[in-house]
Design a protein around this motif. Sequence first.
Motif, PDB file in Angstrom:
ATOM      1  N   TYR A 132      48.485  45.837  55.072  1.00 45.12           N
ATOM      2  CA  TYR A 132      49.108  47.159  54.943  1.00 45.12           C
ATOM      3  C   TYR A 132      50.492  47.073  54.306  1.00 45.12           C
ATOM      4  CZ  TYR A 132      51.500  51.462  56.512  1.00 45.12           C
ATOM      5  OH  TYR A 132      52.244  52.616  56.576  1.00 45.12           O
ATOM      6  N   LYS A 133      51.321  46.187  54.827  1.00 46.45           N
ATOM      7  CA  LYS A 133      52.725  46.211  54.404  1.00 46.45           C
ATOM      8  C   LYS A 133      53.022  45.338  53.188  1.00 46.45           C
ATOM      9  CE  LYS A 133      54.218  47.660  58.953  1.00 46.45           C
ATOM     10  NZ  LYS A 133      55.162  47.507  60.076  1.00 46.45           N
ATOM     11  N   PRO A 185      37.526  50.138  56.710  1.00 47.44           N
ATOM     12  CA  PRO A 185      37.838  49.002  55.827  1.00 47.44           C
ATOM     13  C   PRO A 185      38.823  49.395  54.736  1.00 47.44           C
ATOM     14  CG  PRO A 185      35.728  49.969  55.240  1.00 47.44           C
ATOM     15  CD  PRO A 185      36.192  50.699  56.482  1.00 47.44           C
ATOM     16  N   ASN A 186      39.186  48.427  53.911  1.00 46.81           N
ATOM     17  CA  ASN A 186      40.120  48.655  52.808  1.00 46.81           C
ATOM     18  C   ASN A 186      39.506  49.591  51.773  1.00 46.81           C
ATOM     19  OD1 ASN A 186      41.462  46.625  54.179  1.00 46.81           O
ATOM     20  ND2 ASN A 186      41.895  45.407  52.356  1.00 46.81           N
ATOM     21  N   ILE A 244      44.113  54.329  52.576  1.00 47.51           N
ATOM     22  CA  ILE A 244      45.480  54.478  52.061  1.00 47.51           C
ATOM     23  C   ILE A 244      45.957  55.917  52.215  1.00 47.51           C
ATOM     24  CG2 ILE A 244      46.919  54.331  49.987  1.00 47.51           C
ATOM     25  CD1 ILE A 244      44.996  52.104  48.976  1.00 47.51           C
ATOM     26  N   VAL A 245      45.130  56.862  51.788  1.00 45.70           N
ATOM     27  CA  VAL A 245      45.524  58.277  51.789  1.00 45.70           C
ATOM     28  C   VAL A 245      45.660  58.808  53.217  1.00 45.70           C
ATOM     29  CG1 VAL A 245      44.823  60.603  51.128  1.00 45.70           C
ATOM     30  CG2 VAL A 245      44.590  58.714  49.502  1.00 45.70           C
ATOM     31  N   LEU A 272      48.168  60.006  43.595  1.00 52.34           N
ATOM     32  CA  LEU A 272      48.234  59.458  44.958  1.00 52.34           C
ATOM     33  C   LEU A 272      49.210  60.260  45.806  1.00 52.34           C
ATOM     34  CD1 LEU A 272      47.518  57.318  47.076  1.00 52.34           C
ATOM     35  CD2 LEU A 272      49.338  55.878  46.122  1.00 52.34           C
ATOM     36  N   GLY A 273      50.365  60.578  45.244  1.00 50.43           N
ATOM     37  CA  GLY A 273      51.337  61.382  45.980  1.00 50.43           C
ATOM     38  C   GLY A 273      50.771  62.724  46.392  1.00 50.43           C
ATOM     39  N   ALA A 274      50.014  63.357  45.488  1.00 55.09           N
ATOM     40  CA  ALA A 274      49.413  64.663  45.796  1.00 55.09           C
ATOM     41  C   ALA A 274      48.360  64.537  46.891  1.00 55.09           C
ATOM     42  CB  ALA A 274      48.800  65.259  44.535  1.00 55.09           C
ATOM     43  N   ARG A 275      47.560  63.485  46.838  1.00 53.51           N
ATOM     44  CA  ARG A 275      46.523  63.281  47.861  1.00 53.51           C
ATOM     45  C   ARG A 275      47.140  63.019  49.235  1.00 53.51           C
ATOM     46  NH1 ARG A 275      40.990  60.462  45.809  1.00 53.51           N
ATOM     47  NH2 ARG A 275      40.903  61.336  43.696  1.00 53.51           N
TER      48      ARG A 275
END
Length: 519
Positions: free
Chosen positions: A234-235, A66-67, A72-73, A39-42
Motif C-alpha cells: 500500500y505505502k 486483491p490488488n 486503490i479507489v 484517478l482523482g475523480a474516481r
Amino acid sequence: MRGDEEWSTVPNLVRAAAGRYGEREAVVEGRTRITYTELGARVERAAAACMASGVEPGDRVAVWAPNTLDWIVSALGAVTAGAVLVPLNTRFKGAEAAYVLERSRAKLLFVTGTFLGTSYVASLRRCEAGLPHLERVVVLADTAPEADGYMTWKDFLAAGERISAGQVRIRAEAVPASAPSDIIYTSGTTGRPKGAVISHAQTLRCYAIWSELAGLREGDRYLIVNPFFHTFGYKAGIIACLMRGATMIPQPVFDVDTVLANIAAERISVLPGPPTLHQALLDHPARASHDLSALRLVVTGAAVVPLQLVERLRTELDIATVLTAYGLSEASGIVTMCRRGDPPEVIASTAGRAVPGTELRVLAAPGEPGEIMVRGFHVMSGYFEDPETTAATITADGWLRTGDVGVLDEDGNLRITDRIKDMFIVGGFNAYPAEIEQLLGLHPDVADVAVIGVPDPRLGEVGKAYAVRRPGATVTADDLIAWSRREMANYKVPRAVEFVSELPRNASGKVVKGNLREC
C-alpha cells in the motif's frame, strides 16, 4: 511535488497528484488505463459514496480484496472521506477476517466477489452475526446478495451522487495530519492480530523518504506484486507512486509467468518484492524470451538475501539499483534501507542503515546480536484500543521493542539474525507460530501443539507442527494438514506434522522451541 505543504494528508496527496501529473498514466489494469486526473475523480466519487453511506471522520473502513484498481479507489476514497483504512489479508478465512472487523469495529467493508476460487462474500456471511458494527458491505463486483446492508460497487457509487464535490472537498480538507490514516493488523506472540495505528503525517513522511532513497521517479512503471493489505504494498506502492507520478500496474496474484509478461508488455521499470519473487524470475526457463530491459530498480528484504541473487539481478538483468530494507508495521513499515551505491555485499548481508529521523539501537555489546529497538517519528501511536500491549511494546521514553534480533556493524548497517517472536516468513508472508498454534488447538483430536519455521527451498521457510494427540485419537499428519487448509490462510498451514508424546517445556511451562529446532 516534493514539498510537505502540498500533501500533509493522504487526501491532499491524491488531489495534488491529480493536479500535478494530470494526463500521465496512473493505473493500468488489463485493458483499463486511467490518468491521474481520472484517478482523482474516481477517488472523489468513492469518497462521496462513503459520506452518503454515513461514514464519519474516524470511522474504520475495511478493504478485503486483491490488488486491483477498485482496491486503490475504494481505499483512497474512504480515507478522503476521513475514515481510517483497515486492510484485510486476502489469505484470511472468514473467521480470521471477522475477528479483525469486530476488533476494529469497522463500519463499512469493501469486499471482492470471488478470488482464487473462494467466495469472500460467502465466507463473510457465515460470520456476520458477530459483526454488529458492520453496517454496509460493498461487493466489488456486478452482483451482491439480496440482503440488508449489501450492495454492488456500481450501486454504492450511484448513491453518492447526492454528495457534491464541494462537500467532499470540505470533508477532505478537515482531516488533520495527526489523525490516524490506517490501522494495519499484525499478529504477535499473543496469537491474536493487533492493530498498529499510523497517522497521515507518519505515512507521508516515511514514503517521501523511501521514494527518495529508492530513486523512484516520475514516469516509472511500477509492477505492484506486494499485496495492498501489507504496509509495503500500500505505502511503498500506491502512496509512493502518487508522490512521484509513477504508473501503478497492480498484480493480484504472484505468478512468475504473469510477472514476466507484464514486465515486457508494460515496460516495467520498478519491481519491489521478496527474494523468492526475484529468484523465480531469474530461474524461469522462458526468461530469455521476454524483454526485461526496462527494469532498473528492485527493492527487496528478508533476514537473508543471497549475495548471488543481488549479483545476478545486476549482471544478468542489468538492473542498475538493487536495494534491501527492513521495517515493521509498528514503525510504518520502514526502519532501515540500503543506499544507492552501496556495494553488493552490504546490500546482500544487511538491511542497510537507519532512515532519516530514526534512532536505532541493539541491546547488546557492539558487534553482538541483541533485540532491535527503534525510536522516531514513524513509530505507531499504539495498538488500537490495546493500552496494555502497547505499554509492553513501546517504552516510556518512546523506544519500540521490535522483537527482532540483529547486529549493527561499525558503519551502522543492520543485519537481521533472528526473531524473538519466532515469526517466520513464508514466501513473503509473515507467519506467527502463536496464532497458528491457537488455530490448530481448535482441532478436536489435538491436545497440545507447537509450531516452528523450517527451511524450504521454494518459499524460504514453512511451518512445521509438533502435535500431541488426545487419548484415543487417531488423527494423522495428512488429516491435520487437510483440516488446516480449510481453517486458515494457506501460508499459515504447516507443511509437516510430527506427533510427539509431549512437548518440551521449561520450569514455567513454556515450550522450549530450541529443542524442537534441534530435532
